[in-house]
Design a protein around this motif. Structure first.
Motif, PDB file in Angstrom:
ATOM      1  N   LEU A  49      10.229  43.054  56.898  1.00  0.00           N
ATOM      2  CA  LEU A  49      11.307  43.215  56.125  1.00  0.00           C
ATOM      3  C   LEU A  49      11.717  44.510  55.500  1.00  0.00           C
ATOM      4  N   PRO A  50      10.407  45.225  55.019  1.00  0.00           N
ATOM      5  CA  PRO A  50      10.658  46.900  54.339  1.00  0.00           C
ATOM      6  C   PRO A  50      10.863  47.511  55.890  1.00  0.00           C
ATOM      7  N   GLN A  51      11.612  47.417  56.950  1.00  0.00           N
ATOM      8  CA  GLN A  51      12.187  48.344  58.156  1.00  0.00           C
ATOM      9  C   GLN A  51      13.168  47.416  58.660  1.00  0.00           C
ATOM     10  N   ILE A  52      13.859  47.274  57.499  1.00  0.00           N
ATOM     11  CA  ILE A  52      14.967  46.993  58.219  1.00  0.00           C
ATOM     12  C   ILE A  52      16.227  46.900  56.440  1.00  0.00           C
ATOM     13  N   ALA A  53      15.321  47.322  55.639  1.00  0.00           N
ATOM     14  CA  ALA A  53      15.703  46.607  53.804  1.00  0.00           C
ATOM     15  C   ALA A  53      15.309  48.039  52.968  1.00  0.00           C
ATOM     16  N   GLU A  54      16.293  48.014  52.454  1.00  0.00           N
ATOM     17  CA  GLU A  54      15.856  49.121  51.550  1.00  0.00           C
ATOM     18  C   GLU A  54      15.157  48.250  50.509  1.00  0.00           C
ATOM     19  N   PRO A  55      14.692  48.933  49.666  1.00  0.00           N
ATOM     20  CA  PRO A  55      13.350  48.075  48.361  1.00  0.00           C
ATOM     21  C   PRO A  55      14.819  47.353  47.053  1.00  0.00           C
ATOM     22  N   ASP A  56      15.565  48.432  47.234  1.00  0.00           N
ATOM     23  CA  ASP A  56      17.089  47.549  46.730  1.00  0.00           C
ATOM     24  C   ASP A  56      17.035  46.493  46.753  1.00  0.00           C
ATOM     25  N   GLU A  57      17.466  46.155  48.440  1.00  0.00           N
ATOM     26  CA  GLU A  57      18.417  44.970  49.091  1.00  0.00           C
ATOM     27  C   GLU A  57      17.121  44.241  49.232  1.00  0.00           C
ATOM     28  N   ARG A  58      15.707  44.258  49.473  1.00  0.00           N
ATOM     29  CA  ARG A  58      15.520  43.205  49.654  1.00  0.00           C
ATOM     30  C   ARG A  58      15.275  42.033  49.181  1.00  0.00           C
ATOM     31  N   ASP A  59      15.268  42.015  47.690  1.00  0.00           N
ATOM     32  CA  ASP A  59      15.097  39.971  47.243  1.00  0.00           C
ATOM     33  C   ASP A  59      16.818  39.605  47.962  1.00  0.00           C
ATOM     34  N   THR A  60      17.692  39.898  47.979  1.00  0.00           N
ATOM     35  CA  THR A  60      18.475  39.580  48.978  1.00  0.00           C
ATOM     36  C   THR A  60      18.678  39.593  50.086  1.00  0.00           C
TER      37      THR A  60
END
Length: 452
Positions: A154-165
């Motif tokens: 998850l941290p490698q495929i999503a920016e911090p502000d898009e991880r919840d989504t």
């Protein structure tokens, strides 16, 4: 930036490539969630219990490895053992993934071992309870190991502000596949006579089909996700460092005792949640005398209402704060267990009402717990704290099934076994109520939300 370019933390920089990996990532939830729903929650508990009872002696005991075990406790004990196995393996697999940067081969290995074990449940005929317990342990442990690797992407495929989504979409994909396969299972099981199948054969086909589904759709993330090697400090990632990192993080949490207090509360009440979900079908079939069609329909109801419940509890959290909303859900969970204790046998309508109540609090209590914990994590330590969150969660979640199994072993009553789980929600409620979350957020160095 070119497709596939990563920053120093391993995050894919190119947006198009990142979205492609995200879409592939969703499909692992789509692949493996059918195991949790169809196998663990619906079919395997009642079926393995019936196989064990067929092999039991006159007193109702089977004797794996010479140990007397009440046949009705076998499933719960096997779930506990599988989690212990997973906890022993996860740090080693995590360390290997960190050392080599090659999570994908390890994800493939754990996924296909689990899928193969699940497919092998087709052969659980007659009195093969030992084979059933072994396959359950292998499949359940493999799922846990694969989920650690899956989450690590998850941290490698999503920016911090898009991880919840991104995380929520994966969760939605999982619930969608679980509901879809349950509908297919319902058709096969309910119409087994018209298909020329015995009831036991229909169950075995449903079990095996979950393994085939798991294996088939795992191909999508394996094609879309890619490995990247992240530079690490000298010696980091050696075998055993998974445990060392977990211990180091827990030691660091001592500097944030309020964060640690919340984590302890969560581990206890979440163990109760997971045990209710895994043992509900055994309770429904063995104690309440409900048929498999009723159980499948009830779990479908849970799947649908879990999404609505999570959204509804999210809105409540905006008005009343996450802590109060979680405490309210724990009170509902306690009421569910009390209602289950007094639930009359052969009354599917009441069981459906109980399933509806579970669905309404299931997704929300877990989602809000994760979001509340995120406020209590010191900035810059998100990955290691959430790693401890996942590891500690798996590390304690054997206790609820063990308590359930022991309660039945000692009393011979599933009603006593289900009511024994109240202790997890009661203790979790008290511990969470004692956590001053606003002060905990401030102590972690994070801005305090208006509602928390």
């Amino acid at each position: 930036m070119t497709a596939g370019t990563t920053d120093p933390d391993g995050l894919t920089v190119d947006p198009a490539e990142r979205r492609r990996e995200q879409r592939g990532w969703y499909f692992y939830d789509f692949a493996c969630s059918v195991y949790s729903t169809s196998v663990l929650t619906v079919f395997l508990g009642p079926y393995l219990t019936s196989v064990a009872k067929a092999a039991a002696d006159a007193e109702g005991f089977v004797h794996p490895l010479g140990i007397p075990v009440r046949a009705g406790s076998l499933f719960a004990y096997a779930v506990s053992v599988s989690i212990v196995v997973a906890v022993l393996v996860m740090p080693l697999v995590g360390a290997a993934a960190d050392r080599t940067g090659r999570k994908k081969p390890l994800l493939a290995a754990s996924a296909y071992v689990g899928a193969a074990a699940t497919t092998g449940m087709f052969f659980l005929g007659g009195e093969r309870y030992l084979l059933g317990a072994f396959l359950l342990i292998v499949a359940n442990a493999s799922l846990s190991v694969s989920m650690v690797l899956y989450n690590a992407y998850l941290p490698q495929i999503a920016e911090p502000d898009e991880r919840d989504t991104v995380s929520s979409r994966g969760w939605a994909f999982g619930y969608t596949s679980g509901a879809l396969v349950l509908v297919l299972n319902l058709v096969v099981y309910s119409g087994h006579e018209s298909f020329g199948l015995s009831q036991g054969m229909a169950v075995r086909i449903c079990l095996a089909s979950a393994g085939l589904w798991w294996g088939a759709f795992t191909l999508v993330p394996l094609r879309r996700l890619r490995d990247r090697r992240i530079p690490r400090e000298h010696g980091e990632g050696a075998v055993g460092s998974g445990w060392k990192q977990l211990v180091a993080t827990l030691r660091d949490m001592r500097r944030h005792p309020l964060t640690l207090s919340f984590l302890l509360a969560y581990l206890i009440y979440n163990d109760g949640v997971q045990t209710v979900i895994s043992q509900a079908s055994v309770f429904g079939s063995e104690e309440l005398g409900l048929d498999q069609t009723t159980l499948i329909t009830a779990v479908l109801l849970v799947q649908v209402l879990a999404v609505a419940g999570a959204l509804g509890m999210g809105r409540m959290a905006r008005s009343y704060g996450a802590k109060r909303t979680i405490l309210g859900s724990l009170a509902v969970w306690t009421g569910i267990l009390l209602a289950g204790y007094f639930l009359p046998a052969d009354a599917p309508v009441f069981f459906y009402c109980l399933a509806a109540a579970i669905g309404l609090v299931l997704g929300g209590s877990q989602a809000l717990s994760r979001s509340l914990f995120s406020h209590l994590v010191p900035r810059g330590k998100e990955a290691e704290y959430f790693s401890a969150y996942e590891m500690s969660d798996r590390g304690l979640s054997w206790l609820g099934p063990l308590v359930f199994g022991l309660a039945y072993q000692l009393t011979g009553s599933y009603r006593d076994a289900i009511i024994s789980l109240v202790i997890f929600f009661a203790v979790g409620f008290v511990l969470l109520a004692r956590v001053p979350v606003r002060r905990a957020v401030a102590a972690a160095g994070n801005p305090v939300p208006d509602r928390i």
